[in-house]
Design an enzyme around this catalytic site. Structure first.
Site, PDB file in Angstrom:
ATOM      1  CB  CYS A 185     -18.398   0.388   8.522  1.00 28.16           C
ATOM      2  SG  CYS A 185     -17.366  -0.435   9.760  1.00 28.16           S
ATOM      3  CB  CYS A 206     -15.518  -7.057   6.192  1.00 27.82           C
ATOM      4  SG  CYS A 206     -16.938  -6.744   7.274  1.00 27.82           S
ATOM      5  CB  CYS A 208      -0.922   0.007   1.220  1.00 26.01           C
ATOM      6  SG  CYS A 208      -2.051   1.427   1.245  1.00 26.01           S
ATOM      7  NE  ARG A 218     -17.708  -5.104  13.132  1.00 23.35           N
ATOM      8  CZ  ARG A 218     -17.858  -4.518  11.938  1.00 23.35           C
ATOM      9  NH1 ARG A 218     -16.930  -3.736  11.476  1.00 23.35           N
ATOM     10  NH2 ARG A 218     -18.954  -4.725  11.233  1.00 23.35           N
ATOM     11  CB  CYS A 272     -18.479  -4.752   4.809  1.00 29.87           C
ATOM     12  SG  CYS A 272     -17.606  -3.267   5.396  1.00 29.87           S
TER      13      CYS A 272
END
Length: 331
Positions: free
Chosen positions: A200, A109, A65, A272, A140
């Site tokens: 989220c 997810c 990344c 969460r 998700c």
């Protein structure tokens, strides 16, 4: 103030959507048992008290990344030794999603270590969304920054939720990430919400922030045009080779206070427990659930980080008398 009046006061504040750091800090500094009593009372007013929503997270594209997030093993700026991979094949993702459903997860997810998806990746993402929804799971994605057009594309494919954490306060954000701005994060959240996808968004504790940074992160989220549908609260997992590899642990009571405050400031959002549960005792997690957390990730891995194994989680759920929620607008 009686709990019922307190709940009404908080509801009124959320309707006006104008929390201040001072208001939130006043709640945060309540005696611990008073804070938990009030957050738990508010939780029971909005949710089934013993219901727990279970999600599972898969890294569909790992490492390499370009962002420089100081906490992340997948950043090319860190020396974690993690090798970059290509986007997973759809067939392999579906196999993992089927395992997740069999283990009790109602939401699947999928995360990719990108600054944002490129045009060439969009068709593959759309295919994954449709395939996972075909299994009867909520979907998700967390793919980095999105444009308005990409948000609409994924919404049209049926994406239920998009995860895009703001991580910390606006003041502290540039101390952790310099390759994107806090405003970039809020812009993607706005695009996602405008496209009709549920949001989220939460943050991370233990990255060098102050208590006011933690509280101000929640103020930002609560003051959005609509609070996030799901608010993940992460505790840093120090990663060897990252800038935060030697970060000190978060005080458990301080962590529970933030969970309780999130419940009080965003009473109808799911809260969460996310990264860091391997370092939490069962008792600490139980306090978090009492404070208002009603969702967690299951599975042995969160992207590239460890998570409690299924035996420990199943034992905890059973011992606390929690009931896994059905797939109907969970966290």
């Amino acid at each position: 103030m009686p709990a019922k009046k307190e709940s009404q006061k908080i509801s009124d504040m959320n309707e006006s959507a104008r929390w201040t750091l001072r208001d939130a800090r006043e709640l945060y500094e309540l005696p611990f048992l008073d804070l938990l009593f009030r957050s738990h009372t508010l939780h029971r007013a909005n949710f089934a008290p013993n219901s727990i929503q279970l999600s599972r997270l898969l890294s569909i594209k790992t490492g390499g990344c370009p962002e420089d997030c100081g906490y992340c093993s997948q950043s090319m700026h860190n020396t974690s030794g993690l090798k970059a991979s290509k986007l997973m094949e759809a067939a392999d993702v579906i196999v993992e999603a089927q395992k997740a459903k069999a283990s009790g997860a109602t939401r699947y997810c999928m995360g990719a270590a990108w600054r944002g998806p490129k045009a060439r990746d969009e068709a593959s993402i759309v295919s994954l969304i449709r395939s996972v929804k075909g299994l009867g799971l909520e979907t998700c994605m967390t793919l980095g920054l999105l444009s308005a057009e990409q948000s609409r594309t994924f919404a049209n494919a049926g994406l239920d939720y998009y995860n895009h954490n703001i991580d910390t306060s606006e003041r502290f954000y540039s101390s952790i990430v310099t390759t994107r701005s806090f405003a970039d994060r809020l812009k993607t959240i706005a695009y996602v919400r405008e496209a009709g996808i549920k949001v989220c968004s939460g943050g991370i504790l233990g990255i060098g922030e102050t208590v006011d940074d933690r509280i101000d992160m929640l103020v930002t989220l609560a003051n959005l045009p609509a609070p996030p549908d799901s608010v993940p609260i992460n505790m840093l997992i120090p990663i060897a080779g990252s800038r935060l590899a030697s970060a000190p642990p978060v005080d458990p009571i301080a962590f529970v206070r933030i969970v309780a405050l999130a419940r009080m400031m965003m009473p109808t959002s799911f809260v969460r427990l996310t990264a860091g549960r391997t370092a939490m005792s069962d008792e600490m997690q139980a306090l978090c659930f009492f404070a208002g957390a009603n969702s967690m990730f299951i599975g042995e891995t969160l992207l590239t980080a460890p998570n409690p194994d299924s035996d420990r989680d199943n034992s905890l759920i059973r011992r606390l008398g929690l009931v896994p929620a059905a797939a109907e607008g969970g966290a």
